[in-house]
Structure formats: C-alpha cells, structure tokens
Design a protein around this motif. Sequence first.
Motif, short mmCIF file in Angstrom:
data_model
loop_
_atom_site.label_atom_id
_atom_site.label_comp_id
_atom_site.label_asym_id
_atom_site.label_seq_id
_atom_site.Cartn_x
_atom_site.Cartn_y
_atom_site.Cartn_z
N ASP A 328 17.76 43.40 7.04
CA ASP A 328 16.98 44.64 7.06
C ASP A 328 17.21 45.45 5.79
O ASP A 328 18.34 45.71 5.39
CB ASP A 328 17.38 45.47 8.28
N LYS A 329 16.13 45.83 5.16
CA LYS A 329 16.17 46.69 3.98
C LYS A 329 15.52 48.01 4.37
O LYS A 329 14.30 48.15 4.37
CB LYS A 329 15.41 46.04 2.81
N THR A 330 16.35 48.97 4.76
CA THR A 330 15.84 50.22 5.32
C THR A 330 15.70 51.33 4.29
O THR A 330 15.14 52.38 4.59
CB THR A 330 16.80 50.71 6.43
N GLY A 331 16.25 51.11 3.10
CA GLY A 331 16.24 52.18 2.10
C GLY A 331 17.53 52.96 2.07
O GLY A 331 17.67 53.90 1.28
N ASN A 332 18.50 52.58 2.92
CA ASN A 332 19.80 53.25 2.92
C ASN A 332 20.85 52.23 3.32
O ASN A 332 20.67 51.45 4.26
CB ASN A 332 19.81 54.43 3.90
N LEU A 352 16.69 38.55 21.33
CA LEU A 352 15.80 38.60 20.18
C LEU A 352 15.78 40.03 19.63
O LEU A 352 15.46 40.96 20.36
CB LEU A 352 14.39 38.16 20.59
N PHE A 353 16.11 40.15 18.37
CA PHE A 353 16.21 41.48 17.76
C PHE A 353 15.19 41.59 16.63
O PHE A 353 15.19 40.80 15.68
CB PHE A 353 17.63 41.69 17.20
N SER A 354 14.29 42.56 16.74
CA SER A 354 13.30 42.79 15.67
C SER A 354 13.41 44.23 15.20
O SER A 354 13.65 45.14 16.00
CB SER A 354 11.89 42.51 16.18
N ALA A 355 13.24 44.43 13.89
CA ALA A 355 13.38 45.77 13.32
C ALA A 355 12.35 45.99 12.23
O ALA A 355 12.12 45.11 11.38
CB ALA A 355 14.79 45.97 12.77
N ASN A 356 11.74 47.13 12.28
CA ASN A 356 10.83 47.58 11.21
C ASN A 356 11.15 49.04 10.97
O ASN A 356 10.36 49.93 11.31
CB ASN A 356 9.38 47.37 11.63
N PHE A 357 12.31 49.25 10.38
CA PHE A 357 12.85 50.60 10.27
C PHE A 357 12.97 51.00 8.81
O PHE A 357 13.51 50.25 7.99
CB PHE A 357 14.24 50.66 10.95
N ILE A 358 12.49 52.20 8.50
CA ILE A 358 12.61 52.76 7.15
C ILE A 358 13.28 54.12 7.26
O ILE A 358 12.84 54.98 8.04
CB ILE A 358 11.23 52.90 6.46
#
Length: 466
Positions: A328-332, A352-358
């Motif tokens: 995950d590349k969240t910006g922090n 199952l782990f999904s992430a779309n976090f900014i």
Amino acid sequence: MFEINLLEIFLQIFISVVAFKYSEKFLASNFESRKILFAWIFIFAGVNIFFDKLTEDFAPHNRFINLIPEIFIFFILLQKIFAENIFTKIFVIASFISGWDILRFTASPLSHAIFSVWSPAWTFAINFLVEKNILPSDEIIFLIGATNRIAVFGVILICRAVQLVIFIFYLRTIEKNFSRKILKFHESLFLILPCVTVLLIDFTIRLMIFSADNGANFLIYERVPQTVLLLPIVSLLLLGVIISSVILFKNFAQFKAEEQKNLFLENQISEIHKEISELDEIYSDIRGLKHDLRNHLENIYFFIRGNTEAEKYFNNMTATVEKLNFTDKTGNAITDIILHRFRQSADKKNILFSANFIFVNRFDIYDICVILNNALENAIEATEKISGDKFIGIKSYERGNLYFIEIENNFIGELEKNFATTKADKNLHGFGLENIRRRAKKYLGDIEISIDKNIFRLTVMLYKTT
C-alpha cells in the motif's frame, strides 16, 4: 411516661445501628465477626441513654452538652473497630451527629403544630361531654388521662419517624456521593467545616428557641408563630449545605482526576508524535537504502549471470529485499506501515484484505492512526470468527470538503447492544468505536454504522479544514 421512655430507648438502639452501618460505608473494619455490632450497640446506645436520663431535668438548651460524651464515645469506637485515616473518621462523626441533631428542628415544630390543632379540638370535646353530662366525671377524668397519653405518644412517634426518614435519606445521599475514603487534611476541612457550622447553628437555635419572661420560660413558637414553618425549612437547608459540600468535593475530585488524566494523555500524544516523526525519517532512510540496494543487486547480477548456484543465492536475496516493499502506498509512511501490518495479519488468518486508502495531509497523522488501528482491529476480530470466505476492505475518498474513511467486513451472529465488546475484560476493551467517534468529532465529523446481509460497514466522516 413509660411508653415514651421505651420509645426513646428503641430509638437510641436503632440510631446506634445506623451509625455502625454508616461508618462501614467509609471505613474498613478491623474485625470479621458481626458480633462486634452488638458491642457497638451496647456501648453507643448505652452511653447516650445514660446521659439523656442524667440531663432530662436540664433546660432544653442546656441538653446540648449531651453531644460531648456522644462525640467522644463515637470517636473511641471508630478508633478501636475501624481502620482508615483519622480525617475520614472525623468527617463520619461530624456529618452523622450534625445531621441528626439539626433535624430535631424539623420534628419539634411539627409536634408543636400537631398539638396546636389537637389541644383546642380535644378541649372542645371534653367541654361538650361535661356540659351534656354524657359520661360520669370519673370516667371523663380517666378518658382525659388515657387519651392524652396516647396522643403524646402518637405525636412523638410520628415526629421521630419523620426525623428518621429524612435522616436516612440524608446519610444515603452522602454515602452515594462520597468519592474518597482516604482524606487529606485540606480535603477534610472542606467537608468537616460545613458540619461544624451546622452544629453551631443548631446550638444557636437552641438558645433562641426558649425565652424567659418574669422567670417563666416560653417557646419561641408561641411568641413568633412563623418559626413553626421557618425552622424546619432552615434545618433542611442546612442538611442541603452538608450534602452540597460532599457533591461539590466529589465533582472537584473527579475534575482533578480528569485533569491529570488529560495531562498524561497529552504527554503521551506528544511522545507518540515524536516517535511518528522519527519513524517517518527511518522509513525514508529505508526507502533510500532499498533503492540503492536494488541498483547494487542489478550490478551484481550482471557479473554472476550463468552461475546457477550464484543466481539461486541472488534470487533469494532479491526476494528478501522485496519484502521491504509495502503493498500500500498511501502517501504517508505511518499509514503504509499500519496497512501493511494488518494486511499481514489478515493473510495469516486467510482473510482477503483490500485497500484503496490515500492519506490527506490536512489531518493529524496521530488521529488517522487511532481511526485505522481501532477500526481494523475490530474488523480482524469480527472476521476471524467466521468460516468460509472472509474479507476486509478499506478505502478513503473525498467529497468536497469532506473526507471519508470506509471499512467493511463480513461477520456472523448479532452485535452486542451499543456495539459493546465481547471480550472477557470489558475494562480494557470495547472503546474502539468510541475512540474513533472522539477523533471524528475533533474534525466536526462523526461515524455511521450500517449492516446489510452480514456485511458490517463503518464510515468515518471528517471535515477537511483549509
């Protein structure tokens, strides 16, 4: 009168039991056996009954001297039977005696008011019997004596019952609101001084309630009828002063405890911010090192091509280096680490782990960490209990000035009321959603929970200030 003397003896026994029970609420007993209660009753009630008989011929205002032996024996019994500190014991004595004594001016005017109504009515009845010659004179004399005895006993019984009911309510209110069993000196002054003030006012009223005229004593009720109403009000207000001081002290103690807790949390948050900053620097250094190391590995691979054993060793080394990459590349850096940690935890539990976090820089990273950690920990805990397909999804998005974090997961069963924890230690767990809500409200936001077909969805809304 025998009946009244017997009533007063039973009253003193009952008051001694109440005093013991009241003391138990504040102090720890040095004795396990309940037999100590009988010794307490025998000594406490016995001393009070003895001094009441000794001073029954004194002028009413001089009977205040009875408080001296009562206070003394109360203190000695507390010292011998109960532990805890001296200031708490003094408060127990002062609040008990001042409350009971001032309530005499609730009972005394009540008895005077009842007799002021009863006496004219009874006199009229006797005169009617005499004028109409309904009963012989000897029977009327007997009737007057018997009725007066019953009336006096009944009025005293009613007044004492009223006094006891108010007194027990007063003690229960103090017990309920007393917040600390170990008092310091300045704290004890805050609580004891109102009790002493009430006792002094009680003594002053005793001196004022009787007046002399040409050598005869007159009740102030006869000279100033308004005192029949005013004295009970004053006595109840004085009880309110003692209760108010206890409640005020409780609120002050809670405020000080909350203040210390907030100071501790502020220091913790300051340290966490410092650690986050240091961790961010370390993570930046790791990324630089990883970039340089990849370049070095590419150069090394150029020289070892064709060597099977060397290439195998090289591939293992490359795989190890690749573990430094976060999915995950969240910006922090911190939110990258949090999502990476929970992703690994989910993988180990076949979730199952999904992430779309900014991450949005306008928010304090500490607050976002609290939201993510609590939400994902709750999601992992709920999801690992089910069999079959398991999933956790997290995403963030913006709508104008609003920033949303949405976490959803599948679960089975029913949620506890108010989404309380199902863990054994409810003192240590169950604050996740409340912590998230507190962080959301800091940014003028809130949380929303929705459940649809065994899918739990938590949405956290934050207002993105400029």
